[in-house]
Design a protein around this motif. Sequence first.
Motif, short mmCIF file in Angstrom:
data_model
loop_
_atom_site.label_atom_id
_atom_site.label_comp_id
_atom_site.label_asym_id
_atom_site.label_seq_id
_atom_site.Cartn_x
_atom_site.Cartn_y
_atom_site.Cartn_z
N ASN B 84 0.89 -1.27 0.11
CA ASN B 84 0.04 -0.09 0.08
C ASN B 84 1.06 1.32 0.01
OD1 ASN B 84 -2.32 -1.68 -0.05
ND2 ASN B 84 -2.72 -1.51 2.16
N TYR B 85 1.86 1.45 0.75
CA TYR B 85 2.88 2.11 0.96
C TYR B 85 3.53 2.50 -0.31
CZ TYR B 85 7.08 5.10 1.78
OH TYR B 85 8.17 5.86 1.60
N SER B 88 1.28 3.82 -3.07
CA SER B 88 0.77 5.46 -2.68
C SER B 88 1.89 6.47 -2.91
CB SER B 88 0.46 5.46 -1.14
OG SER B 88 1.72 5.58 -0.48
#
Lengths: 183, 176
Positions: B84-85, B88
Amino acid sequence: MKHLTDDAINEYLDHELAEFDRSSLELHLAECAECTSHLEVLQEVFAQLSKLPEASLSHDLSSGILRSLPQPHALPPLIRLAAPFQAVLALLGLAITIPYAYEKIASSMTGIEFGFSLQPWFDLQMMGLNWWIVIKDFHLPALPGFTGFEFSDQILYLGLLACSIAWFIGNGMLLKDTRRNHP
Amino acid sequence: MASPSDRDLILRARRGEMEAFGELVLRFQNRVFNVCYRMTNERRQAEDLTQETFLRIHSRLDTFNLERPFGPWIGRVAANVCLNYLESVKLKPSELDEERDADENPSPETAYENKEHSNRIRIALASLPARYRLVIELRHFQEMSYSEIAANLGIQLSDVKSDLFRGRKMLAEKLK
């Protein structure tokens, strides 16, 4: 000669091939230098990854993590007292109603011996009634402009109603708090 | 006195005991950190993601199946947090992280070689697209099968294979 696919070699190394497919792949590898070379390249990747050492944290993160966690919401002390208060009310309710219930049952089932005595309950109830009579007969001293205050049965009923409302509110808050802390 | 099992600690942490969750953090923080470090190749970022992983673990502790081992589960959670990081921020390939990996008192020459070796792998890993990094992490370090990876990531088995095989191919070229 038909060479092995990338998929087949990868699945072979990952032990995701069925035994029959493994055997036929190994037969092919024994005869094909090109596919063997391809396999060795991938084996080297596997080996490099497995040799990657574990890194160590430079400091303990636990205290920072615990500080970041949502703190459990503490209930107001008054609400926390709701449970024992309700237990006391329930016991009082039982003390008042059980003798009546006993009498009712005993009168409708004549000839049946219960084998135990409810005398302590009657004594307790009598004590409670005596207290209620004392309270009812108690009059606050009359002050100029104040006619005094008398206890009545209505006061008792209103008190019971207030306790019931407090019970509902207290349990509602406890339930809401439980759901918030343990979704 | 024997130390409490992971299961006991999880049950106590579910009841809101902070100390029990703190003990779980102590036990698994290095494992989670290593997942994050392999995925990002940035020590500081890996520490932040380790913290984020434990916050997520805490909020999802009730969903953990107590019949299964805890370590692999938190490894998967950590890998997902990292993905997710990475998605993003769309990280550029990481630069060399100068901080040294922990080895058990190696000689200066060995330490240098080990450091060079592990840095080469870490940089090669960090240069892969995030999706490839994730499946390599789950397959090689969390030891999950293709079908487990597919179920965990909610993707097709064919996508798992495709990402894994392409990732390995790219890695092989970078490690030549």
